[in-house]
Motif scaffolding. Sequence first.
Motif, mmCIF file in Angstrom:
data_model
loop_
_atom_site.group_PDB
_atom_site.id
_atom_site.type_symbol
_atom_site.label_atom_id
_atom_site.label_comp_id
_atom_site.label_asym_id
_atom_site.label_seq_id
_atom_site.Cartn_x
_atom_site.Cartn_y
_atom_site.Cartn_z
ATOM 1 N N ILE A 1 -4.985 -4.294 -3.628
ATOM 2 C CA ILE A 1 -5.146 -2.530 -3.343
ATOM 3 C C ILE A 1 -5.783 -2.198 -4.456
ATOM 4 O O ILE A 1 -5.510 -2.198 -5.490
ATOM 5 N N ASP A 2 -7.087 -1.741 -4.093
ATOM 6 C CA ASP A 2 -7.965 -1.055 -5.122
ATOM 7 C C ASP A 2 -7.661 0.431 -5.044
ATOM 8 O O ASP A 2 -7.979 0.957 -4.040
ATOM 9 N N THR A 3 -7.118 0.864 -6.209
ATOM 10 C CA THR A 3 -6.587 2.263 -6.081
ATOM 11 C C THR A 3 -7.093 3.011 -7.339
ATOM 12 O O THR A 3 -6.748 3.627 -8.053
ATOM 13 N N THR A 4 -8.529 2.459 -7.854
ATOM 14 C CA THR A 4 -8.706 2.751 -9.169
ATOM 15 C C THR A 4 -9.531 4.237 -9.092
ATOM 16 O O THR A 4 -9.858 4.621 -10.151
ATOM 17 N N GLY A 5 -9.833 4.457 -7.905
ATOM 18 C CA GLY A 5 -10.900 5.651 -7.572
ATOM 19 C C GLY A 5 -12.226 5.297 -7.756
ATOM 20 O O GLY A 5 -13.129 5.930 -7.338
ATOM 21 N N GLY B 1 -2.677 5.994 -10.252
ATOM 22 C CA GLY B 1 -2.666 7.477 -9.626
ATOM 23 C C GLY B 1 -1.903 7.616 -8.390
ATOM 24 O O GLY B 1 -1.116 6.755 -7.811
ATOM 25 N N PRO B 2 -1.884 8.662 -7.574
ATOM 26 C CA PRO B 2 -1.039 9.186 -6.588
ATOM 27 C C PRO B 2 -1.067 7.998 -5.408
ATOM 28 O O PRO B 2 -0.300 7.713 -4.819
ATOM 29 N N ALA B 3 -2.315 7.684 -5.120
ATOM 30 C CA ALA B 3 -2.883 6.703 -4.320
ATOM 31 C C ALA B 3 -2.017 5.326 -4.605
ATOM 32 O O ALA B 3 -1.409 4.914 -3.731
ATOM 33 N N GLY B 4 -2.491 4.715 -5.771
ATOM 34 C CA GLY B 4 -1.685 3.552 -6.025
ATOM 35 C C GLY B 4 -0.127 3.694 -6.106
ATOM 36 O O GLY B 4 0.519 2.607 -5.824
ATOM 37 N N ILE B 5 0.473 4.789 -6.546
ATOM 38 C CA ILE B 5 1.866 4.888 -6.692
ATOM 39 C C ILE B 5 2.651 4.767 -5.521
ATOM 40 O O ILE B 5 3.334 4.046 -4.904
ATOM 41 N N PRO C 1 -3.273 14.851 -1.742
ATOM 42 C CA PRO C 1 -2.383 14.673 -0.688
ATOM 43 C C PRO C 1 -3.217 13.479 0.343
ATOM 44 O O PRO C 1 -2.525 12.638 0.862
ATOM 45 N N SER C 2 -4.454 13.556 0.667
ATOM 46 C CA SER C 2 -5.308 12.547 1.433
ATOM 47 C C SER C 2 -5.023 11.328 0.730
ATOM 48 O O SER C 2 -4.988 10.124 1.497
ATOM 49 N N CYS C 3 -5.227 11.308 -0.594
ATOM 50 C CA CYS C 3 -5.232 10.153 -1.396
ATOM 51 C C CYS C 3 -3.562 9.397 -1.202
ATOM 52 O O CYS C 3 -3.510 8.015 -1.125
ATOM 53 N N ALA D 1 -2.117 1.637 2.998
ATOM 54 C CA ALA D 1 -2.557 0.585 2.321
ATOM 55 C C ALA D 1 -1.428 -0.265 2.004
ATOM 56 O O ALA D 1 -1.328 -1.586 2.347
ATOM 57 N N GLY D 2 -0.458 0.405 1.300
ATOM 58 C CA GLY D 2 0.690 -0.414 0.832
ATOM 59 C C GLY D 2 1.473 -0.921 2.096
ATOM 60 O O GLY D 2 2.063 -2.036 2.023
ATOM 61 N N THR D 3 1.740 -0.300 3.323
ATOM 62 C CA THR D 3 2.366 -0.695 4.176
ATOM 63 C C THR D 3 1.553 -1.939 4.734
ATOM 64 O O THR D 3 2.109 -2.801 5.516
ATOM 65 N N ALA D 4 0.404 -1.549 4.726
ATOM 66 C CA ALA D 4 -0.384 -2.658 5.476
ATOM 67 C C ALA D 4 -0.262 -4.153 4.714
ATOM 68 O O ALA D 4 -0.454 -5.297 5.409
ATOM 69 N N ALA D 5 -0.462 -3.962 3.443
ATOM 70 C CA ALA D 5 -0.124 -5.075 2.668
ATOM 71 C C ALA D 5 1.086 -5.918 2.744
ATOM 72 O O ALA D 5 1.061 -7.088 2.923
ATOM 73 N N GLY D 6 2.248 -4.900 2.879
ATOM 74 C CA GLY D 6 3.612 -5.584 2.961
ATOM 75 C C GLY D 6 3.564 -6.229 4.179
ATOM 76 O O GLY D 6 4.125 -7.372 4.451
ATOM 77 N N LEU D 7 2.925 -5.679 5.371
ATOM 78 C CA LEU D 7 2.852 -6.252 6.696
ATOM 79 C C LEU D 7 2.243 -7.652 6.701
ATOM 80 O O LEU D 7 2.680 -8.467 7.258
ATOM 81 N N ALA D 8 0.849 -7.557 5.978
ATOM 82 C CA ALA D 8 0.070 -8.954 6.107
ATOM 83 C C ALA D 8 0.980 -9.895 5.184
ATOM 84 O O ALA D 8 0.966 -11.235 5.612
#
Length: 452
Positions: free
Chosen positions: A155-159, A15-19, A404-406, A413-420
């Motif tokens: 990253i859990d973006t399943t809703g 979804g939008p969050a996962g994208i 939009p919040s999602c 979350a994606g930026t944090a994952a990449g940084l980790a």
Amino acid sequence: MIKEIDADVVVIGGGPAGINAAIAAGRSGARTVLVERYGFVGGMSTAALVYPWMTFHTMDGRQVIKGIAQEIIDRLVKLNASPGHVRDTVGFVRTVTPYHPEVYKVVALDMLCEAGVKLYLHSFADEAEVEDDRVVSVQITGKSGRMRIRGNVFIDTTGDADIAYLSGAPYWQGRDGDLLTQPMTLKFRMKGVDLQRVKAYMLEHPDEFNDKTPIAELPDLPLTGVGGFSKHWQEANLPINRQDVLFFTGPGDDEVLVNSTRVQGLDGTKVEDLTLAEELGRKQVLQYAAFMIESLPGFENASLSQVGAQIGVRETRRIEGFYALRMEDVVQAARFDDCIARSGYPIDIHDPLGRGVTAAWIGGDGAYDIPYRCILSRTIVNLLAAGRCISTTHEALATTRLTPSCMATGQAAGTAAGLAVKRGITPHDIDVKELQALLIEGGAVLEQVREG
């Protein structure tokens, strides 16, 4: 034999969050995989016809969500698939952002490809392998059988917090006490609507529409949404537990998207309840469309043109993070040192059992912070969440669940994952200041915005 796949970042839910999460992680250089159960991306925005996107702004018109989300809108605008941010003529928020869902599907795919993301469509995650306090892999099932995807960060973006649930991480569901969730809605489109006649009727009968409808400005505004027709709705006396009619215009000049069915008392994480919800929702759609054609000015020549591929689910599970965003945080425009996203959408609770909607407005500068602690699983050190299933109370979910919040929490979350991955640590251990700097570099808004 189960096929093995290795990745740095694994995003479940397209979804939008996962994208946005997958794009952000891919841009960081991390080997990123995105898993989606449908044959297209977009989640509720495409499969369930959640439309338009609302809202990227505060009530006084300051944009507080940008970054990857705004990049998507800019591309849609260039393709004549969105007018961009326009006034909300329902009056609930300042702006809405209409878009063409079929074009969004392709734009999102293009951006994922550009970011180097490996996509697995028609695939459903049904098992998580956990060792100690880490997810080691997820199993997905599709047409070619089962595959196991190993990763460093998930990253859990399943809703529905499916990966948190499968990994044994703690979660919440519903409101305190009775655990009931907000109702589900099956959305549908109608074509052949005379929107000029609808607008003329609103100007002639303003008392039949929502109090916040900007009637005085309406002659000079494009009609983007309608909330009301209360007289017609009351006279119809349909067995659908809501107070009035709600629809939004577009994407075609004679089209509307109707957000008015209501299926209550069912659990969106149970297949039996979802099956019943689909049955009830589709019957409501036919009832509602017939009512609109027979009763509403401007709908005399309209017809039902599209129904969501699935019912829209507002609320199921939420991860238990290090902090649960509260209603008080929202209405008091709370600021947090570990802010990773902001939102200007108010509290918007569709009653789990009743007819109404409970709304609460944001004070202060009109936007609240979402802290990093809300997207971190408290017990699984390499699991992040974004979108509808972040750590909030039932009441605060009623704002963070909006698209939009999602999108904003997805980018975080994606930026944090990449940084980790880059630092060789878990998301629990990253430097939040470094994360914030990367988010700002990526266009996110984390500070108060003072310009108009």
